[in-house]
Design a protein around this motif. Structure first.
Motif, PDB file in Angstrom:
ATOM      1  N   GLU A   1     -70.562  38.944  38.222  1.00 52.42           N
ATOM      2  CA  GLU A   1     -70.912  40.371  38.152  1.00 52.42           C
ATOM      3  C   GLU A   1     -72.028  40.590  37.120  1.00 52.42           C
ATOM      4  O   GLU A   1     -72.969  41.350  37.373  1.00 52.42           O
ATOM      5  CB  GLU A   1     -69.663  41.165  37.768  1.00 52.42           C
ATOM      6  N   ARG A   2     -71.943  39.897  35.981  1.00 48.24           N
ATOM      7  CA  ARG A   2     -72.985  40.025  34.949  1.00 48.24           C
ATOM      8  C   ARG A   2     -74.342  39.538  35.449  1.00 48.24           C
ATOM      9  O   ARG A   2     -75.383  40.043  35.030  1.00 48.24           O
ATOM     10  CB  ARG A   2     -72.583  39.245  33.691  1.00 48.24           C
ATOM     11  N   THR A   3     -74.324  38.563  36.356  1.00 46.37           N
ATOM     12  CA  THR A   3     -75.589  38.066  36.905  1.00 46.37           C
ATOM     13  C   THR A   3     -76.115  38.952  38.038  1.00 46.37           C
ATOM     14  O   THR A   3     -77.230  38.747  38.507  1.00 46.37           O
ATOM     15  CB  THR A   3     -75.445  36.613  37.431  1.00 46.37           C
ATOM     16  N   GLY A   4     -75.283  39.885  38.483  1.00 50.58           N
ATOM     17  CA  GLY A   4     -75.703  40.805  39.540  1.00 50.58           C
ATOM     18  C   GLY A   4     -75.445  40.288  40.951  1.00 50.58           C
ATOM     19  O   GLY A   4     -75.923  40.891  41.915  1.00 50.58           O
ATOM     20  N   TYR A   5     -74.662  39.206  41.088  1.00 50.47           N
ATOM     21  CA  TYR A   5     -74.427  38.626  42.415  1.00 50.47           C
ATOM     22  C   TYR A   5     -73.224  39.229  43.140  1.00 50.47           C
ATOM     23  O   TYR A   5     -73.121  39.127  44.360  1.00 50.47           O
ATOM     24  CB  TYR A   5     -74.258  37.117  42.322  1.00 50.47           C
TER      25      TYR A   5
ATOM     26  N   ARG B   1     -70.137  42.644  42.940  1.00 48.60           N
ATOM     27  CA  ARG B   1     -69.648  43.855  42.288  1.00 48.60           C
ATOM     28  C   ARG B   1     -68.185  44.030  42.703  1.00 48.60           C
ATOM     29  O   ARG B   1     -67.777  43.610  43.777  1.00 48.60           O
ATOM     30  CB  ARG B   1     -70.500  45.071  42.634  1.00 48.60           C
TER      31      ARG B   1
ATOM     32  N   THR C   1     -73.593  41.255  46.391  1.00 44.74           N
ATOM     33  CA  THR C   1     -74.622  42.286  46.294  1.00 44.74           C
ATOM     34  C   THR C   1     -75.838  41.850  47.111  1.00 44.74           C
ATOM     35  O   THR C   1     -75.988  40.657  47.430  1.00 44.74           O
ATOM     36  CB  THR C   1     -75.055  42.488  44.836  1.00 44.74           C
TER      37      THR C   1
ATOM     38  N   ALA D   1     -78.661  41.432  45.966  1.00 41.60           N
ATOM     39  CA  ALA D   1     -79.377  40.466  45.117  1.00 41.60           C
ATOM     40  C   ALA D   1     -78.875  39.040  45.341  1.00 41.60           C
ATOM     41  O   ALA D   1     -79.609  38.071  45.123  1.00 41.60           O
ATOM     42  CB  ALA D   1     -79.223  40.841  43.646  1.00 41.60           C
ATOM     43  N   SER D   2     -77.643  38.907  45.806  1.00 45.63           N
ATOM     44  CA  SER D   2     -77.086  37.557  46.006  1.00 45.63           C
ATOM     45  C   SER D   2     -77.696  36.850  47.211  1.00 45.63           C
ATOM     46  O   SER D   2     -77.525  35.640  47.359  1.00 45.63           O
ATOM     47  CB  SER D   2     -75.566  37.616  46.161  1.00 45.63           C
TER      48      SER D   2
END
Length: 167
Positions: free
Chosen positions: A86-90, A92, A108, A110-111
């Protein structure tokens, strides 16, 4: 017993003499995981995180508790893994619409860039793993590994504790 005889494996300690295949699997898994870890670090992942992402890419959002069960880990370990991703944005976390106490994890947008990188890493890892093996040797190895896994899964399901046992 010559140098090509697997029973003369000098890497196997005497205490593992009764389990040459099990010891070889352990060594192989350890070496494979180490190499996978080196390759995955290049994209900021730790071994196992890519497997979680693969599951989410294939199936969409999943209950976090179900992921912990599927990956054979406890709830706290899965929470830490999800928090890192989650911190890497992959991923949520979102509330489960069917159970207000549960959390779902979803990949996400972004993943999707990560997915391409993971696919390339796994392709590279596969090529490194099989080396110069012929297609026939690769297929035979895969059949043997799948048979070994089936043996262990059958044993696991035969000896699964009854629901609620020991509580």
């Amino acid at each position: 017993m010559g140098a090509d005889d697997p029973s003369s494996d000098r890497r196997r300690p005497g205490a593992a003499a009764g389990g040459p295949i099990s010891h070889a699997i352990f060594r192989l898994a350890k070496t494979h995981r180490m190499l996978a870890g080196q390759l995955l670090r290049e994209v900021g992942l730790h071994p196992g995180q890519e497997l979680l992402m693969m599951r989410l890419w294939e199936s969409g959002s999943q209950r976090q508790a179900d992921l912990a069960t599927e990956f054979g880990t406890d709830s706290a370990s899965m929470t830490r893994t999800v928090q890192r991703l989650e911190r890497t944005g992959y991923v949520r976390r979102i509330p489960d619409p069917d159970d207000g106490r549960a959390t779902r994890v979803e990949p996400t947008p972004a993943s999707l860039v990560l997915r391409g990188q993971v696919e390339r890493i796994w392709d590279h890892l596969e090529r490194l793993t099989v080396g110069q093996m012929s297609t026939e040797e690769q297929q035979a190895a895969l059949r043997v590994v799948q048979r070994l896994e089936d043996n262990l899964l059958a044993l696991q399901s035969d000896h699964a504790p009854e629901h609620g046992a020991g509580r």
